[in-house]
Design an enzyme around this catalytic site. Structure first.
Site, mmCIF file in Angstrom:
data_model
loop_
_atom_site.group_PDB
_atom_site.id
_atom_site.type_symbol
_atom_site.label_atom_id
_atom_site.label_comp_id
_atom_site.label_asym_id
_atom_site.label_seq_id
_atom_site.Cartn_x
_atom_site.Cartn_y
_atom_site.Cartn_z
ATOM 1 N N SER A 1 -30.946 -48.605 56.761
ATOM 2 C CA SER A 1 -30.592 -48.691 58.148
ATOM 3 C C SER A 1 -29.554 -48.434 58.794
ATOM 4 O O SER A 1 -29.294 -49.043 59.605
ATOM 5 C CB SER A 1 -30.283 -50.735 58.035
ATOM 6 O OG SER A 1 -31.938 -51.070 57.890
ATOM 7 N N LYS B 1 -21.593 -50.104 59.583
ATOM 8 C CA LYS B 1 -23.206 -50.488 59.726
ATOM 9 C C LYS B 1 -23.557 -50.091 57.963
ATOM 10 O O LYS B 1 -23.105 -49.239 57.547
ATOM 11 C CB LYS B 1 -24.226 -49.424 60.584
ATOM 12 C CG LYS B 1 -25.326 -50.086 60.210
ATOM 13 C CD LYS B 1 -26.429 -50.526 61.191
ATOM 14 C CE LYS B 1 -26.886 -51.214 60.979
ATOM 15 N NZ LYS B 1 -27.319 -52.306 59.667
ATOM 16 N N GLY C 1 -26.747 -49.996 55.100
ATOM 17 C CA GLY C 1 -27.851 -49.771 54.753
ATOM 18 C C GLY C 1 -28.611 -50.534 52.775
ATOM 19 O O GLY C 1 -27.678 -50.002 52.144
#
Length: 272
Positions: free
Chosen positions: A71, A209, A211
């Site tokens: 992600s 971010k 993931g």
């Protein structure tokens, strides 16, 4: 002619020396290993101080190896989506398709900023389908993003090991994003930067971010890529976590490691 060749040779040698010096400036910090050991995982951590140019690395071997982005690819997916108009702005809603998924936060209509925060796979799969394979490939090539490969489906290639990227490359991407140095409009980059903010207080601003995916050997691969700002100075980082444990609480492990490392390096107190 001989003089020209000699001059070019000297220039080449100088460039080589400059490159070598920058590599040698990286500080290997093995003391950070304890945070991975405490959480029973393997992995690596890299940080770049923009003001000093100092690079801190734990586990250089993994820092240049490539893994599925999972992600963290939502950074690029969002950038391309906004730039091409497939995402109008951070408030654009994609309606829930009615399919119940394990992550409860995904099971409703979401705006782009909400989908980014909860890392909604269905939202960004729909965005990728709207972008299309040819356009997405163009941007992967333009950004020189990892292996730049879309060998499977347009809505899953960042999840199934078709596309791979290294922690070092991830760090370079977020650094360019922070300074508006990516080949996108400033508005596009600002929207994504805003979506990446996780904590913002009087001491520091933390943006990243996350993931989480599984590689070909069924090893869990976890990421946190972004930056921390203190006293208006940015420090860019990439955290990679590897574990064969199918029951790992990746969210907790990543948070434990990043907060432990940042605190040891002197962050989170507004003194950097």
């Amino acid at each position: 002619m001989k003089r020209i060749l000699t001059f070019l040779f000297l220039i080449s040698c100088s460039l080589l020396l400059i490159t070598s010096c920058s590599v040698n400036r990286a500080k290997i910090d093995d003391s950070l290993k304890k945070y991975f050991d405490e959480n029973k995982v393997d992995g690596c951590f890299t940080m770049f101080s923009n003001s000093s140019g100092k690079v801190t690395v734990y586990n250089m071997r993994l820092d240049t190896m490539r893994f599925l982005p999972a992600s963290t690819f939502k950074i690029v997916n969002a950038l391309v989506g906004i730039e091409t108009g497939r995402i109008t702005d951070e408030k654009m809603i994609i309606k829930w398709d009615g399919v119940k998924r394990p992550v409860e936060e995904w099971n409703k209509d979401l705006t782009m900023e909400e989908a980014f925060k909860v890392s909604s796979v269905p939202y960004f799969q729909e965005v990728a389908r709207k972008i299309g394979k040819d356009t997405m490939q163009h941007w992967l090539d333009t950004l020189n993003y990892g292996t730049r490969k879309i060998t499977t489906q347009i809505d899953s290639f960042w999840l199934d090991n078709s596309l791979k990227i290294s922690p070092d490359e991830q760090l370079g991407l977020v650094k360019r994003l922070y300074f508006d140095q990516l080949p996108f409009q400033k508005r596009t980059q600002q929207i994504v930067r805003d979506a990446m903010v996780q904590e913002d207080n009087t001491l520091y601003k933390l943006s990243y971010k996350s993931g989480w995916g599984v590689d070909e050997q069924k090893t869990n691969i976890g990421w946190l890529v972004g930056w921390i700002e203190e006293n208006k100075h940015p420090y860019f980082f990439a955290l990679l976590v590897k574990s064969p444990d199918a029951n790992i609480d990746m969210q907790k492990v990543r948070e434990n490691i990043i907060k432990g490392i940042l605190k040891q390096l002197g962050f989170l107190e507004g003194k950097m």
